[in-house]
Design a protein around this motif. Structure first.
Motif, PDB file in Angstrom:
ATOM      1  N   MET A 292       0.789  -1.228   0.000  1.00  0.00           N
ATOM      2  CA  MET A 292       0.000   0.000   0.000  1.00  0.00           C
ATOM      3  C   MET A 292       0.824   1.284   0.000  1.00  0.00           C
ATOM      4  O   MET A 292       0.329   2.327  -0.382  1.00  0.00           O
ATOM      5  CB  MET A 292      -0.955   0.008   1.202  1.00  0.00           C
ATOM      6  N   ASP A 293       2.082   1.209   0.437  1.00  0.00           N
ATOM      7  CA  ASP A 293       2.907   2.419   0.427  1.00  0.00           C
ATOM      8  C   ASP A 293       4.390   2.066   0.392  1.00  0.00           C
ATOM      9  O   ASP A 293       4.769   0.894   0.455  1.00  0.00           O
ATOM     10  CB  ASP A 293       2.578   3.340   1.606  1.00  0.00           C
TER      11      ASP A 293
ATOM     12  N   ASP B 108       0.922   5.982  -3.351  1.00  0.00           N
ATOM     13  CA  ASP B 108       0.526   5.261  -2.151  1.00  0.00           C
ATOM     14  C   ASP B 108      -0.987   5.241  -1.978  1.00  0.00           C
ATOM     15  O   ASP B 108      -1.685   6.158  -2.416  1.00  0.00           O
ATOM     16  CB  ASP B 108       1.113   5.925  -0.901  1.00  0.00           C
ATOM     17  N   VAL B 109      -1.475   4.213  -1.299  1.00  0.00           N
ATOM     18  CA  VAL B 109      -2.851   4.195  -0.818  1.00  0.00           C
ATOM     19  C   VAL B 109      -2.786   4.814   0.579  1.00  0.00           C
ATOM     20  O   VAL B 109      -2.148   4.255   1.470  1.00  0.00           O
ATOM     21  CB  VAL B 109      -3.412   2.757  -0.746  1.00  0.00           C
ATOM     22  N   PRO B 110      -3.393   5.983   0.771  1.00  0.00           N
ATOM     23  CA  PRO B 110      -3.323   6.642   2.084  1.00  0.00           C
ATOM     24  C   PRO B 110      -3.932   5.758   3.175  1.00  0.00           C
ATOM     25  O   PRO B 110      -4.848   4.975   2.920  1.00  0.00           O
ATOM     26  CB  PRO B 110      -4.158   7.909   1.900  1.00  0.00           C
ATOM     27  N   ASP B 111      -3.415   5.883   4.379  1.00  0.00           N
ATOM     28  CA  ASP B 111      -3.893   5.070   5.487  1.00  0.00           C
ATOM     29  C   ASP B 111      -5.081   5.751   6.170  1.00  0.00           C
ATOM     30  O   ASP B 111      -4.912   6.744   6.880  1.00  0.00           O
ATOM     31  CB  ASP B 111      -2.773   4.843   6.500  1.00  0.00           C
ATOM     32  N   PRO B 112      -6.306   5.214   5.984  1.00  0.00           N
ATOM     33  CA  PRO B 112      -7.478   5.863   6.561  1.00  0.00           C
ATOM     34  C   PRO B 112      -7.554   5.737   8.076  1.00  0.00           C
ATOM     35  O   PRO B 112      -8.338   6.440   8.709  1.00  0.00           O
ATOM     36  CB  PRO B 112      -8.649   5.140   5.891  1.00  0.00           C
TER      37      PRO B 112
ATOM     38  N   PHE C  59     -12.064   6.838   4.684  1.00  0.00           N
ATOM     39  CA  PHE C  59     -12.327   5.445   4.329  1.00  0.00           C
ATOM     40  C   PHE C  59     -12.952   5.299   2.943  1.00  0.00           C
ATOM     41  O   PHE C  59     -12.564   4.426   2.173  1.00  0.00           O
ATOM     42  CB  PHE C  59     -13.196   4.780   5.399  1.00  0.00           C
ATOM     43  N   ASP C  60     -13.926   6.159   2.627  1.00  0.00           N
ATOM     44  CA  ASP C  60     -14.582   6.068   1.323  1.00  0.00           C
ATOM     45  C   ASP C  60     -13.635   6.405   0.184  1.00  0.00           C
ATOM     46  O   ASP C  60     -13.645   5.740  -0.861  1.00  0.00           O
ATOM     47  CB  ASP C  60     -15.828   6.959   1.279  1.00  0.00           C
TER      48      ASP C  60
END
Length: 144
Positions: A83-84, A116-120, A126-127
């Motif tokens: 994810m990152d 990166d996929v940000p960490d919610p 989240f959405d």
């Protein structure tokens, strides 16, 4: 042929279980799992706000259980998607000598200028993270 995919994030309670749930829904013929680079949440279900966000979009991740990433995962999966950048470094640090399993960032499969996929867990988005995961899953499937 890539048929076994592992998603990896930090704690395996938000991003990677969401990616597992989304891709499992879109491609039930694939073998999909998720793990975390830490063992902080081992044995726990996904973070409740992520569960709720995923359920609103039709993905049930409530039965998943967090587990840590292990070097043996390099042999169990055809591709590891992180994810990152930190996850990438942590996974690569555990690569067995001579292993050639591809490890890639997941977000670029969305076809957007994002690494990166940000960490919610920290951002609360989240959405937005699920939207990115959906797009990246579609992009990934187009390459398989």
């Amino acid at each position: 042929m890539t048929s076994r995919i592992l998603f990896v994030c930090l704690g395996n309670i938000c991003r990677s279980p969401a990616a597992e749930g989304v891709l499992r829904h879109k491609a039930p013929h694939l073998q999909i799992d998720s793990a975390g680079t830490s063992d902080w949440h081992a044995g726990e279900p996904p973070y409740v706000p992520m569960q709720h966000a995923a359920l609103r979009r039709g993905y049930n991740i409530t039965e998943q259980v967090a587990r840590p990433f292990h070097p043996v995962d390099f042999n169990r999966f055809d591709m590891i998607l992180v994810m990152d950048g930190r996850n990438l470094a942590d996974v690569e640090a555990q690569r067995p000598p001579g292993n050639l399993t591809p490890v890639k960032r997941f977000a670029p499969f969305a076809g957007r200028d994002v690494g990166d996929v940000p960490d919610p867990y920290y951002t609360g988005e989240f959405d937005a993270v699920l939207e990115l995961i959906e797009a990246a899953s579609d992009g990934l499937l187009a390459t398989l």
